[in-house]
Design a protein around this motif. Structure first.
Motif, PDB file in Angstrom:
ATOM      1  N   LEU A   1       0.836  -1.178   0.117  1.00 44.84           N
ATOM      2  CA  LEU A   1      -0.085  -0.075   0.169  1.00 44.84           C
ATOM      3  C   LEU A   1       1.059   1.137  -0.069  1.00 44.84           C
ATOM      4  CD1 LEU A   1      -2.807  -0.642   2.481  1.00 44.84           C
ATOM      5  CD2 LEU A   1      -3.075  -0.314   0.003  1.00 44.84           C
ATOM      6  N   SER A   2       0.608   2.166  -0.829  1.00 46.77           N
ATOM      7  CA  SER A   2       1.401   3.207  -1.042  1.00 46.77           C
ATOM      8  C   SER A   2       2.876   3.238  -0.913  1.00 46.77           C
ATOM      9  CB  SER A   2       1.019   4.348   0.287  1.00 46.77           C
ATOM     10  OG  SER A   2      -0.407   4.603   0.269  1.00 46.77           O
ATOM     11  N   GLY A   3       3.300   2.094  -1.828  1.00 42.73           N
ATOM     12  CA  GLY A   3       4.591   1.812  -2.062  1.00 42.73           C
ATOM     13  C   GLY A   3       5.310   1.137  -0.844  1.00 42.73           C
ATOM     14  N   GLN A   4       4.807   0.981   0.139  1.00 44.65           N
ATOM     15  CA  GLN A   4       5.230   0.106   1.508  1.00 44.65           C
ATOM     16  C   GLN A   4       4.771  -1.385   1.206  1.00 44.65           C
ATOM     17  OE1 GLN A   4       7.459   0.986   3.899  1.00 44.65           O
ATOM     18  NE2 GLN A   4       7.442  -1.188   4.005  1.00 44.65           N
ATOM     19  N   ARG A   5       5.763  -2.310   1.559  1.00 44.68           N
ATOM     20  CA  ARG A   5       4.915  -3.668   1.694  1.00 44.68           C
ATOM     21  C   ARG A   5       4.905  -3.890   3.227  1.00 44.68           C
ATOM     22  NH1 ARG A   5       6.615  -9.431  -0.195  1.00 44.68           N
ATOM     23  NH2 ARG A   5       6.853 -10.384   1.749  1.00 44.68           N
ATOM     24  N   TYR A   6       3.704  -4.719   3.463  1.00 47.74           N
ATOM     25  CA  TYR A   6       3.322  -5.047   4.860  1.00 47.74           C
ATOM     26  C   TYR A   6       3.460  -6.609   5.099  1.00 47.74           C
ATOM     27  CZ  TYR A   6       2.026  -0.204   5.830  1.00 47.74           C
ATOM     28  OH  TYR A   6       2.107   0.957   5.758  1.00 47.74           O
ATOM     29  N   GLU A   7       3.686  -7.346   5.999  1.00 49.89           N
ATOM     30  CA  GLU A   7       3.348  -8.508   6.298  1.00 49.89           C
ATOM     31  C   GLU A   7       2.857  -8.421   7.514  1.00 49.89           C
ATOM     32  OE1 GLU A   7       7.423 -10.100   6.524  1.00 49.89           O
ATOM     33  OE2 GLU A   7       7.736 -10.312   4.291  1.00 49.89           O
TER      34      GLU A   7
END
Length: 162
Positions: free
Chosen positions: A76-82
């Motif tokens: 989301l918005s260029g940021q990867r989340y786990e």
């Protein structure tokens, strides 16, 4: 093995996973999946759901992988989340047990200055009135968590959760 359910008892002994735990965990992950789809305006696709519980809700012949250390992976918005989801029927849980792959993934993300942000999401009161609590990474220095000496039992207060 999957399930996504976390122990909320005061007992420090290992938590045995039952069929009910697996059901509660799957329900919690499905609740998170629906919330992610809604909050992202549909930008988060079904392939973001990475755990084995996806097979109960998504008909796309993908089994999922419970050895990644997280249940969801998305950008989301260029940021990867786990995101690791722990689910309970309790209204106010205070601790969860992380498995070895979850601990490794959270520790790895905590050591890196860039890359994926690993987060612990708690779904409380899963079978009655589910609520998502985003707690962050317990392995990033924070007053929001207490992690036991073995590094797997995470204690928290939901009032301090982000």
């Amino acid at each position: 093995p999957g399930g996504g359910s976390g122990s909320d008892s005061g007992d420090k002994s290992p938590h045995r996973i039952t069929r009910q735990d697996e059901f509660v965990g799957a329900v919690g992950e499905h609740f998170v999946y629906r919330a992610l789809k809604k909050l992202s305006g549909g930008r988060i696709a079904s392939n973001a759901w990475r755990s084995g519980n996806r097979q109960h809700f998504i008909d796309d012949d993908k089994d999922g992988n419970d050895s990644l250390g997280f249940d969801f992976s998305f950008q989301l918005s260029g940021q990867r989340y786990e995101v690791e989801v722990k689910t309970t029927t309790s209204r106010s849980p205070s601790q969860v047990q992380l498995g070895p792959t979850e601990v490794r993934a959270a520790e790895k993300a905590a050591r890196k200055k860039r890359g994926a942000i690993w987060q612990l999401w708690i779904v409380s009161d899963a079978l009655s009135s589910p609520t998502i609590h985003i707690l962050g990474n317990p392995y990033v220095q924070s007053e929001d968590f207490y992690v036991d000496a073995l590094g797997a039992l995470v204690r928290f207060q939901l009032s301090r959760a982000r």
